[in-house]
Structures are given as structure tokens and as C-alpha cells.
Scaffold this motif. Structure first.
Motif, PDB file in Angstrom:
ATOM      1  N   SER A   8       2.507 -25.991  65.049  1.00 13.69           N
ATOM      2  CA  SER A   8       3.366 -27.100  64.643  1.00 13.69           C
ATOM      3  C   SER A   8       3.915 -27.805  65.878  1.00 13.69           C
ATOM      4  O   SER A   8       3.788 -27.306  67.002  1.00 13.69           O
ATOM      5  CB  SER A   8       4.514 -26.585  63.773  1.00 13.69           C
ATOM      6  OG  SER A   8       5.294 -25.643  64.487  1.00 13.69           O
ATOM      7  N   ALA A   9       4.535 -28.954  65.645  1.00 11.77           N
ATOM      8  CA  ALA A   9       5.159 -29.705  66.737  1.00 11.77           C
ATOM      9  C   ALA A   9       6.294 -28.884  67.343  1.00 11.77           C
ATOM     10  O   ALA A   9       7.036 -28.212  66.634  1.00 11.77           O
ATOM     11  CB  ALA A   9       5.685 -31.034  66.220  1.00 11.77           C
ATOM     12  N   ALA A  10       6.410 -28.946  68.650  1.00 13.61           N
ATOM     13  CA  ALA A  10       7.514 -28.283  69.345  1.00 13.61           C
ATOM     14  C   ALA A  10       8.722 -29.206  69.317  1.00 13.61           C
ATOM     15  O   ALA A  10       8.578 -30.430  69.327  1.00 13.61           O
ATOM     16  CB  ALA A  10       7.116 -27.985  70.788  1.00 13.61           C
ATOM     17  N   ASP A  14      12.751 -25.083  70.388  1.00 15.17           N
ATOM     18  CA  ASP A  14      11.705 -24.183  70.892  1.00 15.17           C
ATOM     19  C   ASP A  14      11.726 -24.031  72.412  1.00 15.17           C
ATOM     20  O   ASP A  14      11.035 -23.168  72.960  1.00 15.17           O
ATOM     21  CB  ASP A  14      10.317 -24.720  70.496  1.00 15.17           C
ATOM     22  CG  ASP A  14      10.100 -24.719  69.004  1.00 15.17           C
ATOM     23  OD1 ASP A  14      10.449 -23.715  68.349  1.00 15.17           O
ATOM     24  OD2 ASP A  14       9.560 -25.724  68.494  1.00 15.17           O
ATOM     25  N   ALA A  15      12.478 -24.870  73.094  1.00 17.70           N
ATOM     26  CA  ALA A  15      12.400 -24.945  74.551  1.00 17.70           C
ATOM     27  C   ALA A  15      12.624 -23.609  75.248  1.00 17.70           C
ATOM     28  O   ALA A  15      11.863 -23.231  76.146  1.00 17.70           O
ATOM     29  CB  ALA A  15      13.367 -26.000  75.077  1.00 17.70           C
ATOM     30  N   GLU A  16      13.636 -22.876  74.859  1.00 20.35           N
ATOM     31  CA  GLU A  16      13.924 -21.606  75.521  1.00 20.35           C
ATOM     32  C   GLU A  16      12.787 -20.602  75.304  1.00 20.35           C
ATOM     33  O   GLU A  16      12.388 -19.894  76.235  1.00 20.35           O
ATOM     34  CB  GLU A  16      15.251 -21.036  75.017  1.00 20.35           C
ATOM     35  CG  GLU A  16      15.730 -19.875  75.865  1.00 20.35           C
ATOM     36  CD  GLU A  16      17.152 -19.458  75.510  1.00 20.35           C
ATOM     37  OE1 GLU A  16      17.473 -18.291  75.806  1.00 20.35           O
ATOM     38  OE2 GLU A  16      17.909 -20.263  74.945  1.00 20.35           O
ATOM     39  N   LEU A  52       9.583 -32.276  76.816  1.00 18.43           N
ATOM     40  CA  LEU A  52       9.370 -32.344  75.369  1.00 18.43           C
ATOM     41  C   LEU A  52       9.874 -33.670  74.799  1.00 18.43           C
ATOM     42  O   LEU A  52       9.239 -34.242  73.917  1.00 18.43           O
ATOM     43  CB  LEU A  52      10.058 -31.172  74.660  1.00 18.43           C
ATOM     44  CG  LEU A  52       9.428 -29.797  74.849  1.00 18.43           C
ATOM     45  CD1 LEU A  52      10.316 -28.713  74.237  1.00 18.43           C
ATOM     46  CD2 LEU A  52       8.028 -29.736  74.274  1.00 18.43           C
ATOM     47  N   ALA A  53      10.995 -34.154  75.318  1.00 20.73           N
ATOM     48  CA  ALA A  53      11.561 -35.408  74.819  1.00 20.73           C
ATOM     49  C   ALA A  53      10.708 -36.611  75.221  1.00 20.73           C
ATOM     50  O   ALA A  53      10.578 -37.565  74.454  1.00 20.73           O
ATOM     51  CB  ALA A  53      12.987 -35.577  75.335  1.00 20.73           C
ATOM     52  N   GLU A  54      10.109 -36.562  76.395  1.00 19.18           N
ATOM     53  CA  GLU A  54       9.316 -37.689  76.911  1.00 19.18           C
ATOM     54  C   GLU A  54       7.878 -37.683  76.395  1.00 19.18           C
ATOM     55  O   GLU A  54       7.207 -38.705  76.452  1.00 19.18           O
ATOM     56  CB  GLU A  54       9.301 -37.659  78.440  1.00 19.18           C
ATOM     57  CG  GLU A  54      10.650 -37.928  79.054  1.00 19.18           C
ATOM     58  CD  GLU A  54      10.689 -37.605  80.545  1.00 19.18           C
ATOM     59  OE1 GLU A  54       9.632 -37.305  81.134  1.00 19.18           O
ATOM     60  OE2 GLU A  54      11.803 -37.649  81.106  1.00 19.18           O
ATOM     61  N   GLY A  55       7.409 -36.545  75.954  1.00 15.36           N
ATOM     62  CA  GLY A  55       6.025 -36.441  75.512  1.00 15.36           C
ATOM     63  C   GLY A  55       5.930 -35.798  74.148  1.00 15.36           C
ATOM     64  O   GLY A  55       6.744 -36.065  73.262  1.00 15.36           O
ATOM     65  N   GLU A  65       7.680 -15.694  66.181  1.00  9.19           N
ATOM     66  CA  GLU A  65       7.489 -15.626  67.628  1.00  9.19           C
ATOM     67  C   GLU A  65       6.574 -16.743  68.124  1.00  9.19           C
ATOM     68  O   GLU A  65       5.474 -16.939  67.609  1.00  9.19           O
ATOM     69  CB  GLU A  65       6.872 -14.272  68.007  1.00  9.19           C
ATOM     70  CG  GLU A  65       6.648 -14.105  69.487  1.00  9.19           C
ATOM     71  CD  GLU A  65       5.895 -12.827  69.827  1.00  9.19           C
ATOM     72  OE1 GLU A  65       5.770 -12.548  71.029  1.00  9.19           O
ATOM     73  OE2 GLU A  65       5.426 -12.126  68.910  1.00  9.19           O
ATOM     74  N   VAL A  66       7.019 -17.467  69.160  1.00  6.81           N
ATOM     75  CA  VAL A  66       6.175 -18.464  69.821  1.00  6.81           C
ATOM     76  C   VAL A  66       5.201 -17.707  70.721  1.00  6.81           C
ATOM     77  O   VAL A  66       5.617 -17.002  71.642  1.00  6.81           O
ATOM     78  CB  VAL A  66       7.017 -19.473  70.635  1.00  6.81           C
ATOM     79  CG1 VAL A  66       6.118 -20.396  71.446  1.00  6.81           C
ATOM     80  CG2 VAL A  66       7.921 -20.284  69.720  1.00  6.81           C
ATOM     81  N   VAL A  67       3.902 -17.824  70.414  1.00  2.89           N
ATOM     82  CA  VAL A  67       2.892 -17.079  71.164  1.00  2.89           C
ATOM     83  C   VAL A  67       1.969 -17.979  71.980  1.00  2.89           C
ATOM     84  O   VAL A  67       1.142 -17.487  72.743  1.00  2.89           O
ATOM     85  CB  VAL A  67       2.044 -16.169  70.231  1.00  2.89           C
ATOM     86  CG1 VAL A  67       2.909 -15.060  69.636  1.00  2.89           C
ATOM     87  CG2 VAL A  67       1.344 -16.974  69.152  1.00  2.89           C
ATOM     88  N   ALA A  68       2.100 -19.300  71.827  1.00  3.62           N
ATOM     89  CA  ALA A  68       1.280 -20.224  72.609  1.00  3.62           C
ATOM     90  C   ALA A  68       1.916 -21.603  72.549  1.00  3.62           C
ATOM     91  O   ALA A  68       2.677 -21.914  71.624  1.00  3.62           O
ATOM     92  CB  ALA A  68      -0.147 -20.272  72.066  1.00  3.62           C
ATOM     93  N   SER A  69       1.591 -22.431  73.530  1.00  2.00           N
ATOM     94  CA  SER A  69       2.161 -23.769  73.571  1.00  2.00           C
ATOM     95  C   SER A  69       1.328 -24.670  74.475  1.00  2.00           C
ATOM     96  O   SER A  69       0.584 -24.193  75.330  1.00  2.00           O
ATOM     97  CB  SER A  69       3.605 -23.700  74.096  1.00  2.00           C
ATOM     98  OG  SER A  69       4.194 -24.975  74.132  1.00  2.00           O
ATOM     99  N   VAL A  70       1.503 -25.970  74.283  1.00  4.01           N
ATOM    100  CA  VAL A  70       0.898 -26.983  75.147  1.00  4.01           C
ATOM    101  C   VAL A  70       1.774 -28.218  75.087  1.00  4.01           C
ATOM    102  O   VAL A  70       2.453 -28.465  74.084  1.00  4.01           O
ATOM    103  CB  VAL A  70      -0.566 -27.306  74.735  1.00  4.01           C
ATOM    104  CG1 VAL A  70      -0.632 -27.964  73.369  1.00  4.01           C
ATOM    105  CG2 VAL A  70      -1.264 -28.158  75.788  1.00  4.01           C
ATOM    106  N   ARG A  71       1.774 -29.004  76.168  1.00  5.24           N
ATOM    107  CA  ARG A  71       2.536 -30.250  76.219  1.00  5.24           C
ATOM    108  C   ARG A  71       1.641 -31.362  76.747  1.00  5.24           C
ATOM    109  O   ARG A  71       0.704 -31.110  77.513  1.00  5.24           O
ATOM    110  CB  ARG A  71       3.752 -30.096  77.134  1.00  5.24           C
ATOM    111  CG  ARG A  71       4.641 -28.962  76.674  1.00  5.24           C
ATOM    112  CD  ARG A  71       5.969 -28.907  77.370  1.00  5.24           C
ATOM    113  NE  ARG A  71       6.023 -28.460  78.737  1.00  5.24           N
ATOM    114  CZ  ARG A  71       6.044 -27.188  79.129  1.00  5.24           C
ATOM    115  NH1 ARG A  71       5.900 -26.214  78.256  1.00  5.24           N
ATOM    116  NH2 ARG A  71       6.200 -26.897  80.394  1.00  5.24           N
TER     117      ARG A  71
END
Length: 164
Positions: A8-10, A14-16, A52-55, A65-71
Motif C-alpha cells: 500500500s501507499a506509505a 510509516d516513516a519511523e 515521503l511528502a515530496e514524492g 509489520e513493515v517488511v519492505a519499502s520503496v520511494r
């Protein structure tokens, strides 16, 4: 019954979790290059929130649990700059990185339908010794377009893919 991974969208909440995961995931990169001062290991929580705010960001969750991410963010020239694709070490080799990459590309392709600049290309970079990353990116259609030596131990490899 097992849990399935959802993407889902971050958001700012989710930042921490993303920062903690980023710190864990980049330990192997720091060890590979002998450099623990790399930006993903020194990034502040405020800087991550600003990214996250700019992109746009995605997270993959296993339960809560957050197990993966991309920006990523779209530049004025139509380049989607993808950054910090991370997958928890215990979740690697299960296709999550590829799913996140597909998801971020799909988001920007769909966003182009709205009054926003159309993406012309997707671009990302990794270190020259990061074979797993290079293998994933090439399997998703990315080709090397540049290299930049940052020091005696690290050369950044920039890869690019034309947007559909």
C-alpha cells in the motif's frame, strides 16, 4: 493460517518503521563497501518524512509489520527517480522487491492520466558490487546508462528503463 504480504501507499505514520527497516537493510551494503557513513544509514527521520511528502512511497506489510519499502519522485524532465528499495533480510528472495518496483512504476504511469507530467523514464542506482540488486533491476528491464566513482571502494551504477 499464514499471513499474506500486502502493498500500500506509505504515509507519514510509516516513516519511523521505514527508517528502522532501512537501517537494518543497509547494514549489508555498508559491510560490502566498508562504509557505514552511507546516506541511508545517516538519514534523519525528518528527512525521510520530507522524502515521503515530496514524492511517493510504498510499503509492504506482513500483518502489521513493515517488511519492505520503496520511494520515488517525478522530476520536471519526466524522470521517475526510484530510491531505497529495501526488503527485510528474512523476506528476501520472495519477489517483494520486484512487486514494489512494479507497483511504483504502475503508480506513476497511472498518475500520468491526471494533469501531471508523464513519466518518460524510470531511473535508479546501486553500488557496483550489489549483484542481487543489479540482477533484479536487469530482470525488470533496466539497463545500465552510467557509472560514477565515489571513491576507491564504491562506484554507483545508474540504470534506466523507458516508461511504457
Amino acid at each position: 493460517m499464514g499471513l499474506s504480504v500486502t502493498i500500500s501507499a506509505a504515509d507519514a505514520a510509516d516513516a519511523e518503521h521505514i527508517l528502522k527497516l532501512q537501517y537494518l537493510c543497509y547494514q549489508s551494503e555498508a559491510e560490502l563497501y566498508g562504509d557505514w557513513s552511507i546516506e541511508p544509514l545517516t538519514q534523519s527521520l525528518d528527512d525521510l518524512r520530507a522524502e515521503l511528502a515530496e514524492g511517493y512511497g510504498l510499503v509492504a506489510r506482513l500483518g502489521d509489520e513493515v517488511v519492505a519499502s520503496v520511494r520515488a519522485r517525478l522530476d520536471e524532465d519526466g524522470t521517475v527517480r526510484i530510491a531505497k528499495l529495501i526488503v527485510h533480510p528474512r523476506m528476501r528472495r520472495h519477489g517483494l522487491g520486484g512487486r514494489l518496483l512494479d507497483g511504483i512504476e504502475r503508480h506513476f504511469a497511472e498518475a500520468a492520466v491526471q494533469p501531471a507530467p508523464s513519466p518518460k523514464r524510470f531511473q535508479l542506482f546501486t553500488g557496483h558490487r550489489s549483484e542481487g540488486n543489479l540482477r533484479l533491476y536487469r530482470s525488470k528491464g533496466y539497463a545500465q546508462v552510467a557509472t560514477r566513482e565515489l571513491g576507491p571502494r564504491l562506484t554507483l551504477v545508474t540504470l534506466e528503463k523507458v516508461a511504457a
